[in-house]
Design a protein around this motif. Structure first.
Motif, PDB file in Angstrom:
ATOM      1  N   MET A   1       0.841  -1.197   0.000  1.00 36.28           N
ATOM      2  CA  MET A   1       0.000   0.000   0.000  1.00 36.28           C
ATOM      3  C   MET A   1       0.875   1.245   0.000  1.00 36.28           C
ATOM      4  N   CYS A   2       0.566   2.216  -0.828  1.00 40.46           N
ATOM      5  CA  CYS A   2       1.301   3.469  -0.862  1.00 40.46           C
ATOM      6  C   CYS A   2       1.165   4.171   0.486  1.00 40.46           C
ATOM      7  N   ARG A   3       2.109   4.966   0.876  1.00 38.85           N
ATOM      8  CA  ARG A   3       2.163   5.551   2.216  1.00 38.85           C
ATOM      9  C   ARG A   3       0.995   6.496   2.434  1.00 38.85           C
ATOM     10  N   THR A   4      -0.008   6.011   3.204  1.00 39.55           N
ATOM     11  CA  THR A   4      -1.215   6.802   3.432  1.00 39.55           C
ATOM     12  C   THR A   4      -0.931   8.065   4.228  1.00 39.55           C
ATOM     13  N   GLU A   5       0.129   8.026   5.072  1.00 38.18           N
ATOM     14  CA  GLU A   5       0.432   9.227   5.850  1.00 38.18           C
ATOM     15  C   GLU A   5       0.858  10.374   4.955  1.00 38.18           C
ATOM     16  N   GLN A   6       1.500  10.073   3.807  1.00 31.42           N
ATOM     17  CA  GLN A   6       1.885  11.138   2.889  1.00 31.42           C
ATOM     18  C   GLN A   6       0.647  11.765   2.255  1.00 31.42           C
ATOM     19  N   VAL A   7      -0.361  10.949   1.974  1.00 36.43           N
ATOM     20  CA  VAL A   7      -1.620  11.468   1.439  1.00 36.43           C
ATOM     21  C   VAL A   7      -2.241  12.449   2.421  1.00 36.43           C
ATOM     22  N   SER A   8      -2.185  12.107   3.715  1.00 32.42           N
ATOM     23  CA  SER A   8      -2.709  13.010   4.743  1.00 32.42           C
ATOM     24  C   SER A   8      -1.926  14.309   4.777  1.00 32.42           C
TER      25      SER A   8
ATOM     26  N   LEU B   1      -6.150   8.759   8.625  1.00 34.03           N
ATOM     27  CA  LEU B   1      -6.247   7.898   7.449  1.00 34.03           C
ATOM     28  C   LEU B   1      -5.548   6.561   7.691  1.00 34.03           C
ATOM     29  N   VAL B   2      -4.408   6.601   8.384  1.00 31.89           N
ATOM     30  CA  VAL B   2      -3.697   5.367   8.726  1.00 31.89           C
ATOM     31  C   VAL B   2      -4.564   4.502   9.633  1.00 31.89           C
ATOM     32  N   HIS B   3      -5.195   5.114  10.638  1.00 29.16           N
ATOM     33  CA  HIS B   3      -6.086   4.372  11.530  1.00 29.16           C
ATOM     34  C   HIS B   3      -7.238   3.735  10.758  1.00 29.16           C
ATOM     35  N   GLN B   4      -7.829   4.490   9.826  1.00 25.03           N
ATOM     36  CA  GLN B   4      -8.943   3.964   9.030  1.00 25.03           C
ATOM     37  C   GLN B   4      -8.484   2.800   8.154  1.00 25.03           C
ATOM     38  N   ALA B   5      -7.313   2.950   7.529  1.00 20.27           N
ATOM     39  CA  ALA B   5      -6.796   1.894   6.661  1.00 20.27           C
ATOM     40  C   ALA B   5      -6.550   0.606   7.447  1.00 20.27           C
ATOM     41  N   ARG B   6      -6.026   0.729   8.666  1.00 17.66           N
ATOM     42  CA  ARG B   6      -5.787  -0.454   9.493  1.00 17.66           C
ATOM     43  C   ARG B   6      -7.096  -1.082   9.924  1.00 17.66           C
ATOM     44  N   ALA B   7      -8.034  -0.260  10.373  1.00 13.52           N
ATOM     45  CA  ALA B   7      -9.306  -0.788  10.878  1.00 13.52           C
ATOM     46  C   ALA B   7     -10.103  -1.499   9.783  1.00 13.52           C
ATOM     47  N   GLU B   8     -10.074  -0.954   8.569  1.00 14.07           N
ATOM     48  CA  GLU B   8     -10.856  -1.526   7.469  1.00 14.07           C
ATOM     49  C   GLU B   8     -10.045  -2.501   6.615  1.00 14.07           C
ATOM     50  N   ARG B   9      -8.758  -2.700   6.974  1.00 14.85           N
ATOM     51  CA  ARG B   9      -7.877  -3.645   6.282  1.00 14.85           C
ATOM     52  C   ARG B   9      -7.845  -3.349   4.767  1.00 14.85           C
ATOM     53  N   TRP B  10      -7.537  -2.107   4.452  1.00  9.42           N
ATOM     54  CA  TRP B  10      -7.476  -1.745   3.037  1.00  9.42           C
ATOM     55  C   TRP B  10      -6.464  -2.622   2.309  1.00  9.42           C
ATOM     56  N   SER B  11      -6.876  -3.146   1.171  1.00 14.44           N
ATOM     57  CA  SER B  11      -5.953  -3.911   0.342  1.00 14.44           C
ATOM     58  C   SER B  11      -5.305  -3.015  -0.715  1.00 14.44           C
TER      59      SER B  11
ATOM     60  N   GLU C   1     -10.016  12.801  -1.015  1.00 13.27           N
ATOM     61  CA  GLU C   1      -9.996  12.270  -2.386  1.00 13.27           C
ATOM     62  C   GLU C   1      -9.751  10.757  -2.442  1.00 13.27           C
ATOM     63  N   VAL C   2      -9.515  10.141  -1.287  1.00 17.11           N
ATOM     64  CA  VAL C   2      -9.147   8.729  -1.261  1.00 17.11           C
ATOM     65  C   VAL C   2     -10.351   7.831  -1.552  1.00 17.11           C
ATOM     66  N   LEU C   3     -10.116   6.826  -2.408  1.00 13.56           N
ATOM     67  CA  LEU C   3     -11.115   5.793  -2.704  1.00 13.56           C
ATOM     68  C   LEU C   3     -10.540   4.467  -2.201  1.00 13.56           C
TER      69      LEU C   3
ATOM     70  N   PRO D   1       7.688   0.930  11.907  1.00 18.50           N
ATOM     71  CA  PRO D   1       6.953   2.067  12.469  1.00 18.50           C
ATOM     72  C   PRO D   1       6.308   2.907  11.384  1.00 18.50           C
ATOM     73  N   GLN D   2       5.122   3.416  11.702  1.00 23.50           N
ATOM     74  CA  GLN D   2       4.402   4.258  10.756  1.00 23.50           C
ATOM     75  C   GLN D   2       4.063   5.591  11.410  1.00 23.50           C
ATOM     76  N   LEU D   3       4.030   6.625  10.599  1.00 20.37           N
ATOM     77  CA  LEU D   3       3.530   7.896  11.100  1.00 20.37           C
ATOM     78  C   LEU D   3       2.047   7.761  11.371  1.00 20.37           C
ATOM     79  N   ASP D   4       1.550   8.598  12.255  1.00 20.62           N
ATOM     80  CA  ASP D   4       0.160   8.468  12.684  1.00 20.62           C
ATOM     81  C   ASP D   4      -0.712   9.493  11.976  1.00 20.62           C
ATOM     82  N   SER D   5      -1.896   9.069  11.592  1.00 22.07           N
ATOM     83  CA  SER D   5      -2.900   9.968  11.029  1.00 22.07           C
ATOM     84  C   SER D   5      -4.240   9.256  11.066  1.00 22.07           C
TER      85      SER D   5
END
Length: 409
Positions: free
Chosen positions: A1-8, A147-157, A15-17, A141-145
């Protein structure tokens, strides 16, 4: 998965789908073998019973892995590694297809140590792929945001952006320029030379600039042709890191539907050497289907096998790729009518090939840079990962190496 923290950080969260873990595009992937689509087995039940195109349950491949001793060679082709640990059928169907889907390459030439380092390290550390992946090495380790929490909770593929992933570099460009960074566009570098005081002179055709340090993210083979005579040994090594071309054909069909629901399918080289795979774009991201909406699929052609077409004197025209793509989706997916839209792009030398011994090339390059104290840092897809996320991480590590610290902005 591309780094979601950078998107944040770039303000693109709205804009995320996302594609959550329970979505068909996350759960279903297929192989096209013997003229038919076959779902890849998943879950314990799928591993314990025969699942075409495999003649035996994949449980036996896992058992073989657990019983096979650790390899003794410092590197091995992906095909040899998979055949030794998982058996010839898994190697020639699943792993062959995986190498074509990720690297557009030939599993009999690609390096397992460089292409799939987690598998190589699993065997070296735990004597087994399965044990290594199960025991793992811990999470990075990952930066926190949010969006990162949402991606983990929903197990984004996977995920995309509403306007396509091109929004990411566009937003990055705007962010950098707002910080006072100068971005030169449409000005390819023509040459690099070292000044007596150790600074670089970067030639840009009709102009030039000077730099204390260069981070190069261009293809290794391209950089090799720009380096000065003092860096000839480095240029020689970088010139051996080759790349393959891939034709990407986007097709859209009105009033059509797919026979299966999933992410897409891959094609082993034994089935069709020219078609790498097909992505079912409309399944994962129907929001991008347009108005009026139409079924979208993307066909990948060529890669390693495109070189053979070129060598045989075939004319690599958009019409040829369009014809091959339409024939593929007609045969594989039953999409036989003419598409309402078609886009063809030939990406020349776009995917680096980490062939057997790639790690030695990297060691040689790093040793030269260190011993010669050359103010040059290598980054990008030519070295330690071809995926978007790999390239982002490569750039981050390069910046940390030059600056000596992590930046919070």
């Amino acid at each position: 998965m591309c780094r979601t923290e950078q998107v944040s950080e770039l303000g693109l969260e709205s804009e995320v789908l996302p594609v959550p873990g329970n979505h068909p595009a996350a759960q279903n992937r297929f192989l096209y073998v013997g003229g038919a689509l076959h779902p890849l087995p998943s879950g314990l039940r799928g591993l314990l019973r025969p699942s075409p195109p495999f003649s035996k349950p994949l449980f036996w491949a896992g058992l073989r892995d657990l019983m096979t001793p650790r390899g003794k060679e410092p590197d091995e082709t992906v095909h040899s590694f998979a055949q030794r640990r998982l058996g010839p059928e898994v190697a020639s169907l699943a792993i062959d297809s995986l190498c074509r889907g990720v690297f557009a390459g030939n599993s009999r030439e690609l390096s397992v140590r460089s292409c799939f380092p987690s598998l190589f390290q699993a065997e070296q550390t735990h004597r087994s792929i399965l044990l290594g992946l199960l025991l793992g090495a811990g999470q990075s380790p990952q930066l926190d945001s949010s969006l990162v929490h949402q991606a983990r909770a929903e197990r984004w593929s996977q995920w995309s952006l509403r306007g396509g992933l091109e929004m990411l570099p566009q937003a990055l460009h705007n962010h950098l320029t707002s910080k006072g960074v100068t971005v030169f566009r449409g000005q390819p570098v023509c040459g690099l030379s070292l000044q007596p005081e150790g600074r670089w002179k970067v030639s840009l055709g009709d102009s030039s600039l000077e730099a204390d340090h260069i981070i190069s993210a261009i293809p290794a083979a391209v950089l090799s042709k720009l380096l000065p005579a003092e860096a000839a040994p480095l240029a020689h090594v970088l010139g051996t890191i080759t790349a393959v071309s891939v034709a990407v054909v986007n097709l859209q069909y009105q009033g059509a539907c797919l026979p299966v629901q999933g992410f897409g399918h891959l094609v082993p080289s034994s089935e069709d050497p020219t078609v790498l795979g097909v992505v079912y774009d409309s399944i994962a991201f129907p929001e991008q289907d347009g108005n009026p909406p139409g079924l979208r699929v993307t066909v990948m052609l060529g890669g390693y096998w495109l070189q053979k077409l070129e060598a045989n004197g075939c004319e690599l025209s958009p019409e040829l790729f369009k014809q091959q793509a339409q024939e593929a989706v007609a045969t594989h997916l039953g999409l036989k009518k003419q598409p309402s839209h078609c886009l063809v792009h030939l990406h020349k030398n776009c995917i680096p090939q980490y062939t057997l011994g790639h790690w030695q090339k990297l060691e040689s390059a790093m040793q030269f840079l260190t011993t010669q104290r050359l103010p040059l840092t290598l980054a990008g897809a030519s070295y330690e990962g071809v995926a978007v996320n790999d390239c982002i991480e490569s750039g981050r590590q390069a910046a940390v190496a030059v600056l000596g610290t992590e930046s919070s902005s």
